[in-house]
Motif scaffolding. Structure first.
Motif, short mmCIF file in Angstrom:
data_model
loop_
_atom_site.label_atom_id
_atom_site.label_comp_id
_atom_site.label_asym_id
_atom_site.label_seq_id
_atom_site.Cartn_x
_atom_site.Cartn_y
_atom_site.Cartn_z
N TYR A 157 0.82 -1.22 0.00
CA TYR A 157 0.00 0.00 0.00
C TYR A 157 0.85 1.26 0.00
N GLY A 158 2.03 1.19 0.57
CA GLY A 158 2.89 2.37 0.67
C GLY A 158 4.12 1.98 1.45
N PRO A 159 4.99 2.94 1.72
CA PRO A 159 6.23 2.62 2.43
C PRO A 159 5.97 1.86 3.73
N GLY A 160 6.58 0.71 3.85
CA GLY A 160 6.47 -0.08 5.08
C GLY A 160 5.13 -0.75 5.29
N ASP A 161 4.21 -0.57 4.35
CA ASP A 161 2.84 -1.06 4.55
C ASP A 161 2.51 -2.18 3.56
N VAL A 162 2.91 -3.39 3.93
CA VAL A 162 2.63 -4.54 3.07
C VAL A 162 1.59 -5.41 3.79
N ARG A 163 0.54 -5.82 3.06
CA ARG A 163 -0.55 -6.56 3.70
C ARG A 163 -0.82 -7.87 2.98
N PHE A 164 -1.17 -8.85 3.74
CA PHE A 164 -1.61 -10.13 3.19
C PHE A 164 -3.11 -10.14 3.34
N GLU A 165 -3.83 -10.03 2.22
CA GLU A 165 -5.27 -9.78 2.32
C GLU A 165 -6.04 -10.43 1.18
N GLU A 166 -7.32 -10.41 1.29
CA GLU A 166 -8.19 -11.03 0.30
C GLU A 166 -8.02 -10.33 -1.06
N CYS A 167 -7.77 -11.14 -2.08
CA CYS A 167 -7.62 -10.62 -3.44
C CYS A 167 -8.44 -11.51 -4.37
N PRO A 168 -8.81 -11.00 -5.53
CA PRO A 168 -9.46 -11.89 -6.50
C PRO A 168 -8.45 -12.92 -7.03
N ALA A 169 -8.88 -14.17 -7.16
CA ALA A 169 -7.99 -15.19 -7.72
C ALA A 169 -7.76 -14.88 -9.20
N PRO A 170 -6.52 -15.09 -9.69
CA PRO A 170 -6.26 -14.80 -11.11
C PRO A 170 -6.99 -15.78 -12.02
N LYS A 171 -7.30 -15.29 -13.20
CA LYS A 171 -8.00 -16.11 -14.20
C LYS A 171 -7.28 -16.01 -15.53
N ILE A 172 -7.49 -16.98 -16.36
CA ILE A 172 -6.99 -16.90 -17.74
C ILE A 172 -7.68 -15.71 -18.42
N ILE A 173 -6.88 -14.78 -18.93
CA ILE A 173 -7.45 -13.62 -19.63
C ILE A 173 -7.24 -13.77 -21.14
N LYS A 174 -6.01 -14.17 -21.49
CA LYS A 174 -5.71 -14.38 -22.90
C LYS A 174 -5.44 -15.86 -23.14
N PRO A 175 -5.65 -16.34 -24.35
CA PRO A 175 -5.44 -17.77 -24.62
C PRO A 175 -3.99 -18.22 -24.45
N THR A 176 -3.06 -17.24 -24.34
CA THR A 176 -1.64 -17.59 -24.15
C THR A 176 -1.25 -17.61 -22.68
N ASP A 177 -2.20 -17.38 -21.77
CA ASP A 177 -1.91 -17.36 -20.33
C ASP A 177 -1.83 -18.75 -19.73
N ALA A 178 -1.18 -18.81 -18.58
CA ALA A 178 -1.30 -20.00 -17.71
C ALA A 178 -1.57 -19.52 -16.29
N ILE A 179 -2.22 -20.36 -15.54
CA ILE A 179 -2.35 -20.11 -14.10
C ILE A 179 -1.49 -21.15 -13.40
#
Lengths: 338, 338
Positions: free
Chosen positions: A7-29
Motif C-alpha cells: 500500500y505504501g512505504p512499510g505497509d505490506v498486507r496479506f489480504e483477500e484478493c481476486p484469484a487470477p483467471k486466464i485472460i488471454k489464450p496464451t496465459d497460464a495459471i
C-alpha cells in the motif's frame, strides 16, 4: 484467495484478493509452490520508489501448472514450471537476440506472493523441470526465476571468463549469486565487497577468494592494492546507487567490464569520466529466460546450491515479516511457502 | 623551426618555436612527412574547451626518424614511422590488455603540426612501415595515426561482425572511417547519418548502404523504420555531444553495442534510462597502437584507401586555413605537408 499487496512505504498486507483467471489464450495459471521477497521489492517498501496504488507483490516464482489458455502448446497442467519476472514470447527479434526481458511483448509478472499466479505468454515464459522436483531442490530452483538469473547475467555482462579477476559490489542475494556465477564461469579470483559477517561467509562458500569491507574511494583503493594497481577484469554491480555504480566503474581495469543489474536509483554518469575510464558497461533487467534451461539444469544435477541465499523461510501469510527482516538486513532473502 | 600554436578560440598561429630535443633516452625525434588537423583540435579552437596557455598543436603524424635516445632499440634513423596520439610503453599490464591509450606511462603527443616532433616511449609507440612508402600512400598511412584507428576502435567497441547492421552517428572523418572499418569487418548494412552531400558520397564510397539525414528523435525513428523496429546491432558514436550520444544509444537494439569515440563534451547519462535501453557501451580514447600494425598492413597492401578523407592539402605554413576550413565544414579533413 489471500495475496500480498503493498500500500505504501512499510505497509505490506496479506489480504483477500481476486484469484487470477486466464485472460488471454496464451496465459497460464500456476499454483505457487514457493515465492520470495526480492531486493527490488524493498525500493518501494522503503519509499524510494513511489507506490501509485495498492500493488500486488512478488515476481519470483515456481509452481505447478493449474490451467492453461487455449493457445498454450508447450506446457500443461501438472507440470512444475519456473518463469522470469518478465513474460516474453521468446520468438520475437529481441528474444532471438537473447534479450527476453526487453521482448516486444514483454509484460511484468506481478502478484507471485500469493497461492495462484497468472503468467502471460506461458509458452515463451515458462520452463518445466524434467520431473516433479524433490522438496529440497525447491529453494535453489526458485532462485533461477530471478535472483540467480540476475547474478548470472551480471557475470555474463561483465564478461567473466576462465582466469578472470572479478569484483562483486553488493552483498545482497544477487551479489552473492553473482559470486557463485563468476565461480561457475571459471573466475580465478573473486573479490566480494561486504561488511556483513554472515554474507561474507556465504560469499566465501560460493567461491569468493577475498573480502573487501571498505566502500567508495577506500574500497576502490583496496581493489587497486589487490590487483597490483590495475583494477579488475570484471566488476558486477548489484546495488544500483550512485556510490556503488562509481565504485564498480573505478574498480575495473582499463578495458575491463562492468555488468550492472542493480536497478539504478538516482544514478547519473558523466560522459567524459566514463570515456577516460575506458570500461565496458552493460546491464539492465536480466534476460533470465535466456539462462533458465541452463540454470535449472545445474540445479537439477546438484552442481550448484544457490538456495543457500534463503536464510529465512516463512509461511506465505507471514510475508510482512519477510519484508521487515530483509529491510533491516536481519535476513539475506526470505522464502515464502503457501 | 616554425610550428603551430593555439592561443585561444580561433587564434591558431604558425610561428617560431624551439626545435624538439631528446629529453629521455626512450625518446625519438621524427621529421614530419605529413600531419593534419583533427576534429578534436576544433573543440578548443571553437572555445568549447579552455586553452590555458599557448599550446603546440597536432597529434596525428608520420615521418622519418631523425634521432633516437640511447635506450631506443626497435627503431632507428631513416625509418618511416607512424605513432598514436598517446605514447605508450606497450609492455605494461594495461598495454598488454590492448588499452595502450591508458598505458601506465601514457603521455599525450603534441606539436605534430611542425617539421619536427618528439615522440616519447619510441619503442612502444612507433611502428615502422616495411619500407619507405611511395608518396601516394602517405595520406592513407597518416590516417592510421588517429582518425582511422579511432574509427576502427569505434567499430570494434561496437562489436561489428560479419552480417551486422551498423549505424554511424557523425559524418566527420572519424565517422566516415568508422563506415570503412565496419565494411572491412564484414557489416552487411551500414547506415550513415549525414546531411552533407560530399560526406554522404564519401560514406557510400567507403561502404555505407543507407543514408539518414534526420537527427535526434527523428533520426532514431528513421533507424527504427529501417530496422523493422528493432534498432541496430552496432552503433558508432563519433561526435561527443549529448544529442549524438542519446541518438546512438536509442538507435541500438536491446543487447546492441554502442562504441563511442567522440570525446564527450557536456554529456550525462541517466543510469535508469541506460539500464532499460539494455545496450552495451564501450569507448574512450582509441588504443590506436593496438591496431597500427594491422591498419598499416591494410594500407600497404592497398586494400583500403582511408586517405580519401583528406579533401584539402595545404603546405604546413598555411595550417590556420586548415583549421578555418574544417571549422566551417568546408573541408572534411586538412592534410599538412611541411
Amino acid at each position: 484467495m489471500q495475496g500480498t499487496v503493498l500500500y505504501g512505504p512499510g505497509d505490506v498486507r496479506f489480504e483477500e484478493c481476486p484469484a487470477p483467471k486466464i485472460i488471454k489464450p496464451t496465459d497460464a495459471i500456476i499454483r505457487i509452490v514457493a515465492a520470495c521477497v526480492c531486493g527490488s521489492d524493498l525500493w518501494p517498501y522503503r519509499g524510494l520508489q513511489p507506490v501509485a496504488e495498492p500493488t500486488p507483490m512478488g515476481h519470483e516464482y515456481c509452481g505447478i501448472v493449474e490451467e492453461v489458455g487455449s493457445a498454450v502448446r508447450s506446457i500443461g497442467p501438472g507440470q512444475f514450471v519456473i518463469g522470469s519476472f518478465f513474460a516474453s514470447d521468446n520468438t520475437c527479434s529481441v528474444c532471438r537476440h537473447g534479450y527476453q526481458s526487453s521482448c516486444r511483448q514483454a509484460e511484468f509478472v506481478g502478484g507471485a506472493q500469493a497461492p495462484l499466479l497468472r503468467v502471460p505468454l506461458a509458452d515463451g515464459t515458462l520452463v518445466a523441470t524434467p520431473d516433479l522436483p524433490p522438496d529440497d531442490l525447491i529453494p535453489s530452483l526458485l532462485t533461477t526465476s530471478d535472483v540467480l538469473g540476475t547474478g548470472w547475467f551480471a557475470a555474463d555482462a561483465a564478461n567473466v571468463r576462465p582466469g578472470s579477476t572479478v569484483v562483486v559490489v553488493g552483498d545482497g542475494a544477487v551479489g552473492l549469486l553473482g559470486v557463485l556465477s563468476a565461480k561457475q564461469m571459471g573466475a580465478e579470483r573473486i573479490i566480494a565487497m561486504s561488511r556483513h559477517e554472515a554474507r561474507q561467509k556465504l560469499a566465501r562458500a560460493f567461491g569468493a577468494t577475498d573480502i573487501v569491507t571498505e566502500r567508495g574511494t577506500e574500497g576502490v583503493a583496496r581493489i587497486m592494492d589487490l590487483t597490483d594497481g590495475l583494477g579488475a577484469d570484471s566488476v558486477l554491480e548489484c546495488v544500483g546507487t550512485q556510490e556503488s555504480m562509481m565504485q564498480a566503474i573505478h574498480a575495473a581495469r582499463p578495458g575491463g567490464y562492468v555488468g550492472y543489474v542493480g536497478v539504478p536509483h538516482g544514478v547519473t554518469l558523466d560522459g567524459q569520466e566514463l570515456f577516460f575510464e575506458h570500461v565496458h558497461l552493460h546491464g539492465g533487467p536480466a534476460p533470465v529466460r535466456r539462462y533458465l534451461p541452463e540454470l535449472i539444469g545445474l540445479v537439477w544435477e546438484r552442481k550448484i546450491d544457490p538456495g543457500k541465499v534463503f536464510d529465512l523461510t516463512l509461511p506465505l501469510d507471514r510475508v510482512a515479516e519477510g519484508y521487515r527482516a530483509m529491510n533491516e538486513r536481519r535476513a539475506i532473502k526470505a522464502l515464502l511457502r503457501p
